[in-house]
Write a protein that holds these residues in place. Structure first.
Motif, PDB file in Angstrom:
ATOM      1  N   HIS A  42       0.582  -1.353  11.398  1.00 41.91           N
ATOM      2  CA  HIS A  42       0.114  -1.507  10.018  1.00 41.91           C
ATOM      3  C   HIS A  42      -1.386  -1.822   9.992  1.00 41.91           C
ATOM      4  CE1 HIS A  42       1.334  -3.211   5.789  1.00 41.91           C
ATOM      5  NE2 HIS A  42       0.561  -2.148   5.708  1.00 41.91           N
TER       6      HIS A  42
ATOM      7  N   CYS B 298      -5.231  -1.854   3.081  1.00 40.56           N
ATOM      8  CA  CYS B 298      -4.078  -2.623   2.590  1.00 40.56           C
ATOM      9  C   CYS B 298      -4.351  -4.108   2.758  1.00 40.56           C
ATOM     10  CB  CYS B 298      -2.824  -2.227   3.353  1.00 40.56           C
ATOM     11  SG  CYS B 298      -1.387  -3.251   2.951  1.00 40.56           S
TER      12      CYS B 298
ATOM     13  N   CYS C 203       0.807  -1.222   0.000  1.00 41.00           N
ATOM     14  CA  CYS C 203       0.000   0.000   0.000  1.00 41.00           C
ATOM     15  C   CYS C 203       0.836   1.266   0.000  1.00 41.00           C
ATOM     16  CB  CYS C 203      -0.947   0.009   1.197  1.00 41.00           C
ATOM     17  SG  CYS C 203      -0.131   0.261   2.804  1.00 41.00           S
TER      18      CYS C 203
HETATM   19 ZN   LIG Z   1       0.269  -1.834   3.588  1.00 37.47          ZN
END
Ligand SMILES: [Zn+2]
Length: 260
Positions: A83, A91, A66
């Motif tokens: 994340h 993502c 991403c």
């Molecule tokens: Zn990512």
């Protein structure tokens, strides 16, 4: 940077940037944090990141999927959690990999408190499919007759987890080692029936002497020309050992050691 090994190696390489104070010279940027940080080259790489520093952000990392950039790492910052928190919706790697902890109880058994994250959900299947678009994409999609195209692989529960350039390793992040013997191609769907009820533990049965701890099923799909041969080999390697980490300190030791 879709290959895990490339991401790991990015942290070992110094990056040279121009010295703004003296344009004829350069400054060498190395990963600046010690090994006791939660964010190590291994954990960052497995969480999807590669080292991408600048003069302003010397510990900057970027997600291969991403392009999210993160810097200013502190000792306790966890790449998986961060994340997932920041990009879990957008993502696919954050969704399929970094969000796994939230699917488990403290012993590492899948309980899926968020039903939208069930492996059989459309959203998770879409996220798995998207992983196959990384880099040059899933090589077997170029062969219309290949039994293990990306759609089938994603539907069967696999995500694309190349270890090096050109690798066609796919992994079921929900499987336990005892059931990892699989062929990825046309039989993958059938063998992943258990995806609809994947609530059992990931702590392994211990019956595999080579790697009882890590909870993964991995398959490499062979080219269609290999018809009649074994279509894929499956491994339960150690990169995913941290799946259970954080759930229980006592349980985490072995897994952490094995994160590669
Ligand atoms: Zn990512």
């Amino acid at each position: 940077m879709e290959a895990l090994q490339a991401r790991i190696e990015s942290f070992a390489k110094a990056k040279r940037v121009k010295n703004p104070a003296k344009p004829s010279s350069t400054i060498t940027l190395k990963w600046p944090h010690p090994a006791h940080f939660t964010a190590t080259s291994e954990s960052l790489a497995e969480a999807g990141f590669y080292f991408n520093p600048s003069l302003e952000d010397r510990d900057n990392v970027t997600c291969y999927m991403c392009d999210k950039q993160l810097s200013d790492w502190e000792a306790q910052d966890d790449p998986f959690d961060i994340h997932w928190e920041k990009r879990g919706v957008k993502c696919c790697w954050a969704a399929v990999r970094c969000g796994l902890r939230g699917d488990m109880d403290r012993h590492g058994a899948f309980i899926f408190p968020d039903k939208s994250r069930l492996p059989s959900s459309k959203a998770m299947e879409r996220a798995r499919l998207e992983t196959f678009s990384a880099g040059d994409g899933w090589m077997h999609d170029q062969d219309a007759n290949h039994g293990a195209n990306s759609r089938k692989m994603a539907h069967a529960g696999f995500v694309y987890t190349p270890q090096h350039a050109g690798d066609d390793l796919a992994t079921c992040l929900y499987s336990k080692p005892a059931s990892r013997q699989s062929r990825a191609a046309s039989t993958s769907k059938q063998q992943h029936k258990e995806l609809s009820v994947p609530t059992k533990t990931h702590d392994g049965s211990g019956e595999d002497e080579s790697d009882a701890a890590p909870p993964s099923r991995r398959s490499r799909a062979a080219s269609s020309s290999a018809k009649g041969r074994k279509l894929a080999r499956s491994q339960s390697r150690t990169e995913l050992g941290d799946v259970a980490e954080g759930a229980d300190e006592d349980d985490a030791g072995e897994a952490e050691e094995e994160v590669v």
